[in-house]
Design a protein around this motif. Structure first.
Motif, PDB file in Angstrom:
ATOM      1  N   ALA A 126      -6.235  18.997  -0.435  1.00  0.00           N
ATOM      2  CA  ALA A 126      -6.170  17.630   0.094  1.00  0.00           C
ATOM      3  C   ALA A 126      -4.783  17.314   0.653  1.00  0.00           C
ATOM      4  CB  ALA A 126      -6.538  16.625  -0.998  1.00  0.00           C
ATOM      5  N   VAL A 127      -3.749  17.912   0.074  1.00  0.00           N
ATOM      6  CA  VAL A 127      -2.383  17.625   0.531  1.00  0.00           C
ATOM      7  C   VAL A 127      -2.196  18.124   1.962  1.00  0.00           C
ATOM      8  CG1 VAL A 127       0.069  18.122   0.133  1.00  0.00           C
ATOM      9  CG2 VAL A 127      -1.429  17.582  -1.795  1.00  0.00           C
TER      10      VAL A 127
ATOM     11  N   PRO B 111       0.820  -1.232   0.000  1.00  0.00           N
ATOM     12  CA  PRO B 111       0.000   0.000   0.000  1.00  0.00           C
ATOM     13  C   PRO B 111       0.849   1.276   0.000  1.00  0.00           C
ATOM     14  CG  PRO B 111      -0.258  -1.236   2.068  1.00  0.00           C
ATOM     15  CD  PRO B 111       0.496  -2.122   1.131  1.00  0.00           C
TER      16      PRO B 111
ATOM     17  N   TYR C  38     -12.837  20.698   4.414  1.00  0.00           N
ATOM     18  CA  TYR C  38     -13.764  19.785   3.741  1.00  0.00           C
ATOM     19  C   TYR C  38     -13.468  18.324   4.070  1.00  0.00           C
ATOM     20  CZ  TYR C  38     -10.727  17.605   0.222  1.00  0.00           C
ATOM     21  OH  TYR C  38      -9.784  16.828  -0.395  1.00  0.00           O
ATOM     22  N   LEU C  39     -12.180  17.985   4.198  1.00  0.00           N
ATOM     23  CA  LEU C  39     -11.828  16.571   4.275  1.00  0.00           C
ATOM     24  C   LEU C  39     -12.107  15.978   5.655  1.00  0.00           C
ATOM     25  CD1 LEU C  39     -10.731  14.289   2.524  1.00  0.00           C
ATOM     26  CD2 LEU C  39      -8.418  14.895   3.263  1.00  0.00           C
TER      27      LEU C  39
ATOM     28  N   MET D 128      -2.166   2.849   6.817  1.00  0.00           N
ATOM     29  CA  MET D 128      -2.974   2.723   8.036  1.00  0.00           C
ATOM     30  C   MET D 128      -4.329   2.076   7.730  1.00  0.00           C
ATOM     31  SD  MET D 128      -1.995   6.193  10.157  1.00  0.00           S
ATOM     32  CE  MET D 128      -2.314   5.633  11.827  1.00  0.00           C
TER      33      MET D 128
ATOM     34  N   ILE E  59       7.197   8.748 -13.132  1.00  0.00           N
ATOM     35  CA  ILE E  59       6.337   7.962 -12.235  1.00  0.00           C
ATOM     36  C   ILE E  59       6.892   6.543 -12.087  1.00  0.00           C
ATOM     37  CG2 ILE E  59       4.025   6.944 -12.003  1.00  0.00           C
ATOM     38  CD1 ILE E  59       2.946   9.484 -13.444  1.00  0.00           C
TER      39      ILE E  59
ATOM     40  N   LEU F  46      -5.214  16.130   4.390  1.00  0.00           N
ATOM     41  CA  LEU F  46      -4.995  14.714   4.687  1.00  0.00           C
ATOM     42  C   LEU F  46      -3.807  14.547   5.643  1.00  0.00           C
ATOM     43  CD1 LEU F  46      -6.042  11.854   4.123  1.00  0.00           C
ATOM     44  CD2 LEU F  46      -4.324  11.667   2.315  1.00  0.00           C
TER      45      LEU F  46
ATOM     46  N   ARG G   4       5.740  17.459  -1.144  1.00  0.00           N
ATOM     47  CA  ARG G   4       5.163  16.308  -1.825  1.00  0.00           C
ATOM     48  C   ARG G   4       3.910  15.865  -1.079  1.00  0.00           C
ATOM     49  NH1 ARG G   4       7.413  11.356  -2.938  1.00  0.00           N
ATOM     50  NH2 ARG G   4       8.404  11.206  -0.899  1.00  0.00           N
ATOM     51  N   PHE G   5       3.116  15.029  -1.740  1.00  0.00           N
ATOM     52  CA  PHE G   5       1.882  14.505  -1.148  1.00  0.00           C
ATOM     53  C   PHE G   5       2.248  13.212  -0.390  1.00  0.00           C
ATOM     54  CE2 PHE G   5      -2.881  13.683  -2.359  1.00  0.00           C
ATOM     55  CZ  PHE G   5      -3.218  13.744  -1.024  1.00  0.00           C
ATOM     56  N   ARG G   6       2.948  13.393   0.752  1.00  0.00           N
ATOM     57  CA  ARG G   6       3.465  12.231   1.474  1.00  0.00           C
ATOM     58  C   ARG G   6       2.412  11.543   2.336  1.00  0.00           C
ATOM     59  NH1 ARG G   6       7.947  15.793   3.277  1.00  0.00           N
ATOM     60  NH2 ARG G   6       9.765  15.486   1.962  1.00  0.00           N
TER      61      ARG G   6
ATOM     62  N   ILE H 161      -4.759   6.363 -13.182  1.00  0.00           N
ATOM     63  CA  ILE H 161      -3.804   7.447 -13.435  1.00  0.00           C
ATOM     64  C   ILE H 161      -3.809   7.834 -14.920  1.00  0.00           C
ATOM     65  CG2 ILE H 161      -1.309   7.946 -13.528  1.00  0.00           C
ATOM     66  CD1 ILE H 161      -1.156   6.403 -10.783  1.00  0.00           C
TER      67      ILE H 161
ATOM     68  N   GLU I  74       2.906   6.187  -3.165  1.00  0.00           N
ATOM     69  CA  GLU I  74       3.900   6.937  -3.929  1.00  0.00           C
ATOM     70  C   GLU I  74       3.509   7.020  -5.403  1.00  0.00           C
ATOM     71  OE1 GLU I  74       5.956   8.817  -2.755  1.00  0.00           O
ATOM     72  OE2 GLU I  74       7.270   7.946  -1.242  1.00  0.00           O
ATOM     73  N   LEU I  75       2.879   5.951  -5.883  1.00  0.00           N
ATOM     74  CA  LEU I  75       2.441   5.926  -7.283  1.00  0.00           C
ATOM     75  C   LEU I  75       1.452   7.068  -7.559  1.00  0.00           C
ATOM     76  CD1 LEU I  75       2.459   4.307  -9.983  1.00  0.00           C
ATOM     77  CD2 LEU I  75       0.583   2.941  -9.045  1.00  0.00           C
ATOM     78  N   TYR I  76       0.420   7.163  -6.722  1.00  0.00           N
ATOM     79  CA  TYR I  76      -0.546   8.252  -6.895  1.00  0.00           C
ATOM     80  C   TYR I  76       0.102   9.623  -6.638  1.00  0.00           C
ATOM     81  CZ  TYR I  76      -4.958   5.689  -7.528  1.00  0.00           C
ATOM     82  OH  TYR I  76      -5.984   4.939  -8.037  1.00  0.00           O
TER      83      TYR I  76
ATOM     84  N   GLY J 156     -10.123  17.704  -3.828  1.00  0.00           N
ATOM     85  CA  GLY J 156      -9.239  18.593  -3.077  1.00  0.00           C
ATOM     86  C   GLY J 156      -7.880  18.769  -3.731  1.00  0.00           C
TER      87      GLY J 156
ATOM     88  N   LEU K  35      -0.406  10.544   1.619  1.00  0.00           N
ATOM     89  CA  LEU K  35      -1.196   9.539   0.906  1.00  0.00           C
ATOM     90  C   LEU K  35      -0.731   8.129   1.261  1.00  0.00           C
ATOM     91  CD1 LEU K  35      -3.520   9.947  -1.043  1.00  0.00           C
ATOM     92  CD2 LEU K  35      -1.874  10.029  -2.927  1.00  0.00           C
TER      93      LEU K  35
ATOM     94  N   LEU L 210       1.776   2.016  -3.509  1.00  0.00           N
ATOM     95  CA  LEU L 210       0.623   2.602  -4.217  1.00  0.00           C
ATOM     96  C   LEU L 210       0.477   4.089  -3.868  1.00  0.00           C
ATOM     97  CD1 LEU L 210      -1.935  -0.325  -3.756  1.00  0.00           C
ATOM     98  CD2 LEU L 210      -0.808   0.346  -5.908  1.00  0.00           C
TER      99      LEU L 210
ATOM    100  N   PHE M 249       8.389  16.142  -8.458  1.00  0.00           N
ATOM    101  CA  PHE M 249       8.871  16.625  -7.176  1.00  0.00           C
ATOM    102  C   PHE M 249       9.122  15.425  -6.266  1.00  0.00           C
ATOM    103  CE2 PHE M 249       7.734  19.256  -3.212  1.00  0.00           C
ATOM    104  CZ  PHE M 249       8.955  19.884  -3.209  1.00  0.00           C
TER     105      PHE M 249
ATOM    106  N   TRP N   9      -1.769   7.189   4.728  1.00  0.00           N
ATOM    107  CA  TRP N   9      -3.212   6.898   4.749  1.00  0.00           C
ATOM    108  C   TRP N   9      -3.480   5.487   4.210  1.00  0.00           C
ATOM    109  CZ3 TRP N   9      -7.265   8.389   0.680  1.00  0.00           C
ATOM    110  CH2 TRP N   9      -8.541   8.453   1.226  1.00  0.00           C
ATOM    111  N   PHE N  10      -2.844   5.174   3.085  1.00  0.00           N
ATOM    112  CA  PHE N  10      -3.034   3.843   2.488  1.00  0.00           C
ATOM    113  C   PHE N  10      -2.561   2.739   3.450  1.00  0.00           C
ATOM    114  CE2 PHE N  10      -2.810   5.077  -2.349  1.00  0.00           C
ATOM    115  CZ  PHE N  10      -3.932   5.876  -2.192  1.00  0.00           C
TER     116      PHE N  10
ATOM    117  N   MET O 202      -2.212  -6.994   2.241  1.00  0.00           N
ATOM    118  CA  MET O 202      -2.224  -7.012   0.778  1.00  0.00           C
ATOM    119  C   MET O 202      -1.106  -7.944   0.279  1.00  0.00           C
ATOM    120  SD  MET O 202      -1.916  -3.737  -1.845  1.00  0.00           S
ATOM    121  CE  MET O 202      -3.449  -2.941  -1.369  1.00  0.00           C
TER     122      MET O 202
ATOM    123  N   ILE P 115     -10.521   2.021  -0.474  1.00  0.00           N
ATOM    124  CA  ILE P 115      -9.528   3.105  -0.453  1.00  0.00           C
ATOM    125  C   ILE P 115      -9.502   3.802  -1.810  1.00  0.00           C
ATOM    126  CG2 ILE P 115      -7.062   3.624  -0.174  1.00  0.00           C
ATOM    127  CD1 ILE P 115      -6.930   1.089   1.652  1.00  0.00           C
TER     128      ILE P 115
END
Lengths: 472, 472
Positions: free
Chosen positions: A110-111, A87, B37-38, A355, B89, A114, A345-347, B17, A92-94, B67, A349, A90, B292, A352-353, B1, B56
């Motif tokens: 969201a960044v 997870p 919002y979140l 947990m 990616i 979240l 970065r969106f770290r 993606i 990091e992929l998103y 967001g 995510l 995944l 990034f 979250w995946f 998983m 998820i």
């Protein structure tokens, strides 16, 4: 690479990654290449024309993987775990697909949001006090940093500026103020112990303040205690130094010692400093199945960070009309003021995946299982007192031990030979340290792929090789 | 998983993606959610039991994507590009699978060696002088940092320590030495211009040294010139300050101005400082299709960094026997001494994938195409002198302009209304700045998905809305 090309490349890469994990135990844990191996295999300039993915992917197996030391290998017992998990991958992929330099809320709400939410989840899961929750009573909360080193630099900057604010008279002329602050800076000292991670020393270097490592003792199990800290503080005062920062650790680098937090608090209270800032940092990318980087820093009061690190520049003000905007207006969190970098970065995510996929129980089960492996290992070591001496542990899945000898020198020489020998086998990788002149092996059992059979095999290898060394 | 679960989840994520990129232009560029919002959509604690991936993934579309502000959207004309690409990616995908805290060479030789090689590729591609090559004459080379802010902090620490080494007498008593250094630190000043990125100011805050922003002028196109710098240096000296650091920029934050490097060199030479350190940093994650984070810092002499940042700790010494080991022995690069963090991600992989997939020609074609789009846009603006005034550019695909008015106030008010108006449309997102009191819109055309039709549509929207604003 168009969409269809990416689909093919990505699916093929995923198959390779699955195969990598499924067969990881067939590889040598630690890479056996020679320094400079890769320069011989690659051209000295980038290609002029693009190359097909198949060529690149072939080079991954042929040229890169031989130069990889496998931190996810079941025989990886060195240093500490540096986890990853499906997870997390995944996440990091998103994150890489949604790439942005999210330096304020509107750059991707969201960044920011979240991150606040999952760090509240993490604070609750860890049982941290309410002051570390974003919804708590002290304007606290969590922020994800790239590394503990960055977290320590950031916390030390906030602590330094808070200390200077609270100890500098406000009625000085500009020149007298400058002189006062310059002198005070030269007397301020950041403290850690001889077992604390090097990041505190590095942060002090970066800030240009003094650093002092307090020696800790074998009889205290290498933990910082009240009398040792009290003596160090008194010694600083006697030399005209002003201690303003201390790193206390739950699980030190060398031996996973737990400093005596209650004793430290008592020592600090009698030392009577300004309100301590009390940040807490934990690398989720070590033992919580989230890949590097995810250093989770919890602050008791975000204002201490913002007052130190806030930068206002017109271009980053996204209230276009100059009027109230969610960003920059105090309505939302601006994490750029809690860290060194501007962009982010969106770290969150991947956290979250992880947990959600494992759940609290799944993470607990993993921690307990790998801790139990460490206890098994230590029990087996104790049953071979003829060969081995445990110096510390088991603590957090880490046991630090050495081979016995008639003298210190013999013990050190045997332990070094054993360490080199088992590492050369390619089957396991252990690291080493030196405690009070005693060369010691660190055996860590925290990797996700490590099962009881692997620890048994590692123990047998250590026993067999130590037996041969002692005999010879 | 498990492996099969990951395969399904990953293939499904890849499809999502691809669909995200293929349909990105149907989304509002900038997120329209309300602050907070979140929190309304997510539970306040982590789940006790693990959840299936399908749940998820559903939340990604339902709760996260609303967001997100879409930095890869063809209508994203704000700030600067923060690129990603399919090969990039894939680089992150492999990097997250091979996760490790690669703080020295043996922790994964490929992580160190590929970084050195691809940064040499990049230095050659950019036409940098040989002193920035790892194989060059000055022990130079490149290192990937997490952000330009970290790069500036690191370079400033090295510059500060070098300056102190070279200007502090060696024959002082310890007390006299401490006093001398404390006084000198209080007089040292880091310089940038009023158009330089905020990271220089933030680095000075972190180091606790003075910062001064040199005002640059509209008549110089907001670039730093020799006479302006020479005057600033003389002014510092007259006030007893010691300039030790200057950020010069190729493409400043607000207007993409190019500072006059030859003039700066001349001004510095007559100022007669110690040998300049001359680091060069470039964010590949902005305009070079690499997500990034990938801030590429090139140093002229690595020793200046190592002398400032080296930390030795027994546990990280992997020459197990204490004898010569590739790591820690000077035989290989130890990047931990070129940066703030100890551990490192495998960031060079994505750079390698991007450079090989596109080739030098592919990257050049992309840069030239998006630069030409900026030139088209500026030409169309100039053809509407009745409505618009260009303040700077086109420069590196950026044009900074405003709506004309009878007075400064009217122009500012109209430009603010236009900026808010086009951004509220959801079709494009532009950012803004203030130049000498003039509120201005920044229009950037560097995003990979942006084609001529998108710039035409953006121009039409700006013209139509500006026309209405002027009429009303």
């Amino acid at each position: 690479m168009d969409s269809e090309g990416f689909r093919e490349a990505a699916v093929s890469s995923i198959d390779e990654i699955i195969s990598y994990f499924d067969n990881i135990s067939t590889r040598s844990v630690v890479s056996t290449v020679e320094p400079g191996y890769l320069r011989k295999l690659l051209p000295s300039t980038a290609p002029e024309d693009g190359e097909p993915w198949a060529d690149i992917q072939r080079d991954m197996e042929a040229k890169i993987l031989p130069g990889i030391t496998h931190w996810q290998h079941p025989g990886f017992h060195a240093f500490f775990p540096c986890a990853t998990s499906y997870p997390s991958i995944l996440g990091e992929l998103y994150s890489s697909a949604l790439s942005g330099a999210c330096f304020n809320w509107i750059c991707s709400p969201a960044v920011t949001e979240l991150e606040t939410i999952v760090l509240d989840w993490l604070a609750r899961m860890l049982g941290l006090p309410d002051c570390y929750l974003s919804t708590g009573p002290t304007r606290g909360g969590g922020v994800i940093q790239g590394s503990a080193s960055e977290a320590v630099v950031t916390a030390m900057v906030a602590a330094r500026d808070k200390y200077l604010r609270e100890t500098t008279p406000t009625d000085l002329s500009e020149e007298a103020h400058d002189d006062f602050v310059a002198h005070k800076r030269s007397r301020m000292v950041a403290l850690a112990t001889t077992m604390t991670h090097s990041s505190t020393k590095k942060a002090a270097i970066i800030l240009g303040v003094r650093f002092q490592a307090i020696p800790v003792r074998a009889e205290d199990n290498y933990a910082l205690t009240m009398p040792v800290l009290a003596a160090a503080l008194a010694n600083c005062r006697a030399r005209g130094l002003e201690p303003f920062f201390l790193t206390a650790t739950l699980g030190t680098t060398d031996t996973c010692a737990v400093d005596d937090f209650a004793g430290i608090t008592a020592a600090l209270e009698s030392h009577n400093p300004p309100t301590p800032q009390a940040s807490f940092d934990m690398n989720m990318h070590k033992w919580l199945l989230t890949n590097f980087d995810a250093s989770c820093l919890f602050v008791r009061n975000r204002n201490w960070f913002i007052q130190a690190l806030s930068i206002n520049q017109a271009i980053y003000s996204t209230g276009n009309s100059g009027s109230a905007s969610p960003s920059d207006g105090g309505l939302v969190t601006d994490y750029r003021e809690w860290q060194i970098p501007l962009g982010r970065r969106f770290r969150s995510l991947k956290i979250w995946f992880v947990m959600r996929t494992y759940g609290v129980k799944g993470l607990q089960a993993y921690i307990r299982r790998t801790t139990a492996l460490g206890e098994d290992f230590a029990a087996w070591m104790r049953a071979r007192e003829d060969l081995f001496e445990i110096l510390t542990g088991p603590s957090f899945s880490l046991t630090v031990f050495r081979v016995k000898g008639a003298t210190e020198e013999e013990s050190n020489a045997r332990t070094k030979r054993l360490c080199d020998g088992v590492n050369a086998s390619g089957k396991i990788w252990v690291s080493n340290t030196v405690l009070d002149g005693k060369f010691a092996i660190r055996m860590m059992t925290g990797v996700r792929a490590t099962e009881k059979e692997h620890v048994e095999a590692a123990f047998k290898l250590l026993v067999d090789m130590a037996g041969e060394i002692v005999k010879s």
